[in-house]
Design an enzyme around this catalytic site. Structure first.
Site, PDB file in Angstrom:
ATOM      1  N   HIS A 111       0.793  -1.349  -0.193  1.00 23.80           N
ATOM      2  CA  HIS A 111       0.600  -0.419   0.271  1.00 23.80           C
ATOM      3  C   HIS A 111       0.861   1.196   0.031  1.00 23.80           C
ATOM      4  O   HIS A 111       0.608   2.070  -0.606  1.00 23.80           O
ATOM      5  CB  HIS A 111      -0.839  -0.015   1.082  1.00 23.80           C
ATOM      6  CG  HIS A 111      -1.890   0.846   1.675  1.00 23.80           C
ATOM      7  ND1 HIS A 111      -1.683   2.208   1.962  1.00 23.80           N
ATOM      8  CD2 HIS A 111      -3.285   1.175   0.296  1.00 23.80           C
ATOM      9  CE1 HIS A 111      -2.790   2.939   2.154  1.00 23.80           C
ATOM     10  NE2 HIS A 111      -3.477   2.816   1.119  1.00 23.80           N
ATOM     11  N   ASN A 133     -12.895   5.058   3.661  1.00 23.01           N
ATOM     12  CA  ASN A 133     -13.875   3.965   2.678  1.00 23.01           C
ATOM     13  C   ASN A 133     -14.655   3.683   3.095  1.00 23.01           C
ATOM     14  O   ASN A 133     -15.656   2.990   2.793  1.00 23.01           O
ATOM     15  CB  ASN A 133     -13.096   3.197   1.737  1.00 23.01           C
ATOM     16  CG  ASN A 133     -12.213   3.798   1.368  1.00 23.01           C
ATOM     17  OD1 ASN A 133     -11.610   4.596   0.671  1.00 23.01           O
ATOM     18  ND2 ASN A 133     -10.564   2.884   1.551  1.00 23.01           N
ATOM     19  N   SER A 150      -7.553   6.386   0.002  1.00 24.22           N
ATOM     20  CA  SER A 150      -5.513   5.922   0.201  1.00 24.22           C
ATOM     21  C   SER A 150      -5.084   6.779  -1.068  1.00 24.22           C
ATOM     22  O   SER A 150      -3.852   6.936  -1.206  1.00 24.22           O
ATOM     23  CB  SER A 150      -5.582   4.710   0.149  1.00 24.22           C
ATOM     24  OG  SER A 150      -5.510   4.800   1.451  1.00 24.22           O
TER      25      SER A 150
END
Length: 644
Positions: free
Chosen positions: A262, A354, A423
């Site tokens: 990530h 989210n 993100s």
């Protein structure tokens, strides 16, 4: 990569009639201002591929993670129940919690039986131990506890009752549940390699104005594939990107390698190596990356570790801090760390979340630029959190960047997947912030104002502002507006101050040299707006030589680092004063020294007028510094125009 355009005419010739030249410069600037700023055209380029695949898991029942002992392998079993020694839960495991159908409750990420205690900074160890005994707490210091006095504690009995008692204790500044945070992305199969999102924020046009030179961006995340160390390998498309030393709050080492993927994907949007013939592009590709690992290989961490990561980044020179993570807990410890970072001059950018519901934290924290996610059609992504706390929107669907494979271990061809999530939206804004800081906009509020002013409004209604904030990020518009305002203010200040100095010099001595000559004006332009201040409208500042010529002399220290520039070492009276002491006897050099002094005074005037610079000693000290040095520069200029 944007191709450089050839200049339309000479930029070095100075007309003998100085007043005509000054008028022409102002007219040219006005023409640039009227012509407007190049903005993203709102098209997809070659298309953005299909939208996020339909997936609505609804409100999943969370499976609480088991805690991992930092001293054991990640796969090891947790200690037996009732074990008295607290192991800081810096790494946790668990299934992703999407909660797209309804927002998550604030308590859903809390770690049962554990709290964060922010003791008073002046508490000694014995008093801290007494506090633990009074409340039957098992304390475990956070990584920066020696500075912050923040402890993680296990609670015997009801947590809420203990928190209420701690809140009334004068030895405690704050006490709150220890909450988990997680990376805010929804992975998706890569359907299209084209970076439509870079075109949407105007990346190529933005590169004409800035590329982030001298700026350090901290990615507080799962780490970054910035180095080859042990089994970890540096990502091939970060080969040309400079990484500064970071810190790993999971393993407590300075090797913040990415074992999840990530963080590397997020970092790529900010500063992926660009124009190197491989892979993807980054928005501020000349910026430096600072890896700060606070999330484990499953993408989980705690509010305490994130708070420590923010503080560590700010204290080690980060100018922009990206937080592509979050949770529902409004943490005072996290807010305190954010306030500390902002006080150090760092811009803090965070994903909105989210959940499809309210904005998560730290995206909704005070002082943070909260970012929601949009798709290729400028529609708010269905997963994106929305409401109070959204300051700006940015592309967050099918965002293509490099990441790691095999959890960063071993040599392999790193993939370039398209990820979805806020993100992925936040680093676009962090990259834009780096471009602005690289132009000398160092005050965090001024950076946010510039981002909001340049944003592309898609829905000005009250409901629309809860989705998009000020609009969709337009990095090209933001940097062009700032560059334009710098040019106008500095040129006007230069013209007014040169006129004033010329009159004062002639009043003192009838035969004083005129400032309206090339020997005066060229150094004045170099020190004030920059000799090639108009370059971004003709040439790209990707080229280092063009970037140097387009900057005022006082901004050249930005190429070394924005931290140096905060002290304005090249914007003071000492330089023209030193030249005067050395070359006052050389009559032909006096107009040039006078021009340099007036240009420096014009630059200092713009610093106060624009209010974009964060002085290390505060706003008042900065204004006094600029006023005193500008006055001294004007006196030096008048003295050098004298023929005696």
């Amino acid at each position: 990569m944007h191709k450089s355009r050839l200049p339309r005419g000479s930029v070095t010739a100075i007309h003998p009639a100085g007043r005509a030249l000054a008028t022409s410069l102002l007219a040219a600037t006005a023409l640039v201002a009227v012509s407007g700023v190049a903005r993203a055209d709102g098209t997809d380029g070659r298309g953005a591929g299909t939208a996020l695949a339909a997936r609505s898991p609804g409100m999943l029942e969370p499976r609480l993670p088991r805690y991992a002992n930092p001293g054991l392998p990640v796969d090891a079993e947790p200690p037996p129940s009732g074990f008295n020694v607290l192991n800081e839960p810096v790494a946790t495991e668990g299934e992703p919690l999407y909660g797209l159908a309804s927002e998550l409750d604030e308590t859903s990420y809390d770690i049962p039986g554990q709290i964060v205690v922010d003791a008073r900074d002046d508490l000694d160890d014995s008093t801290l131990a007494a506090l633990a005994r009074d409340f039957s707490l098992h304390l475990f210091p956070t990584a920066l506890a020696s500075e912050t006095r923040i402890q993680i504690a296990t609670v015997e009995g009801p947590v809420s009752a203990t928190l209420q008692r701690l809140a009334r204790d004068p030895r405690v500044e704050a006490a709150e549940p220890l909450a988990r945070v997680r990376a805010s992305f929804v992975a998706n199969d890569p359907l299209l390699k084209d970076q439509w999102h870079m075109a949407r924020v105007g990346a190529e046009r933005a590169w004409d104005f800035a590329t982030g030179r001298g700026v350090t961006v901290a990615v507080v995340d799962t780490g970054i594939a910035c180095e080859t160390h042990g089994p970890f390998v540096k990502a091939p498309d970060l080969a040309s990107t400079e990484c500064v030393e970071g810190w790993n709050f999971v393993t407590k080492t300075n090797h913040a390698n990415d074992d999840q993927g990530h963080g590397t994907h997020v970092a790529g949007t900010i500063a992926q190596s660009t124009n190197n013939g491989i892979g993807a592009a980054g928005l501020a590709f000349h910026a430096r990356l600072m890896p700060v690992k606070v999330l484990n290989e499953s993408g989980w961490g705690t509010t305490a570790d994130v708070a420590d990561g923010i503080r560590w980044a700010a204290d080690h020179g980060a100018h922009v801090i990206n937080l592509s993570l979050g949770g529902p807990r409004n943490s005072k410890v996290l807010q305190s760390a954010i306030d500390h970072a902002i006080s150090r001059g760092a811009v803090v950018v965070a994903a909105a979340g989210n959940t499809g519901g309210r904005v998560q934290y730290p995206g909704a924290s005070d002082g943070v630029i909260g970012v929601s996610a949009t798709d290729a059609n400028d529609k708010i992504a269905r997963f994106s959190s929305r409401g109070q706390g959204v300051d700006v929107a940015a592309p967050g669907v099918n965002v293509t960047q490099q990441t790691i494979c095999n959890r960063g271990r071993g040599d392999c061809d790193a993939p370039y997947p398209a990820y979805n999530g806020t993100s992925m939206a936040a680093p676009h804004v962090a990259g834009a912030a780096a471009l602005l800081v690289g132009l000398g906009v160092s005050d965090p509020r001024a950076v946010e104002d510039a981002i909001r002013a340049g944003a592309r409004m898609v829905d000005s209604s009250d409901d629309g502002k809860l989705l998009y904030g000020a609009g969709i990020l337009d990095a090209a518009s933001s940097v062009a507006r700032v560059t334009q305002s710098h040019a106008v203010v500095r040129l006007v200040a230069l013209l007014l101050l040169a006129t004033w100095v010329g009159r004062r010099a002639r009043k003192k001595e009838a035969n004083a040299a005129s400032p309206w000559r090339a020997s005066f004006l060229l150094p004045a332009l170099a020190a004030g707006p920059g000799l090639f201040f108009f370059a971004p409208w003709l040439l790209s500042r990707v080229d280092l030589a063009v970037d140097v010529l387009a900057r005022p002399i006082a901004d050249l220290d930005l190429l070394i680092g924005a931290s140096v520039h905060r002290w304005l070492p090249l914007a003071n009276a000492l330089i023209p004063l030193g030249l005067t002491s050395l070359f006052f006897g050389v009559k032909k050099l006096r107009p040039a020294i006078a021009g340099l002094a007036v240009g420096t005074a014009a630059y200092l005037t713009s610093v106060v007028t624009l209010g974009e610079v964060a002085g290390p000693l505060g706003r008042l000290a900065l204004v006094v510094w600029c006023a005193v040095n500008a006055a001294a520069c004007l006196w030096i200029a008048r003295t050098n125009l004298s023929t005696r």
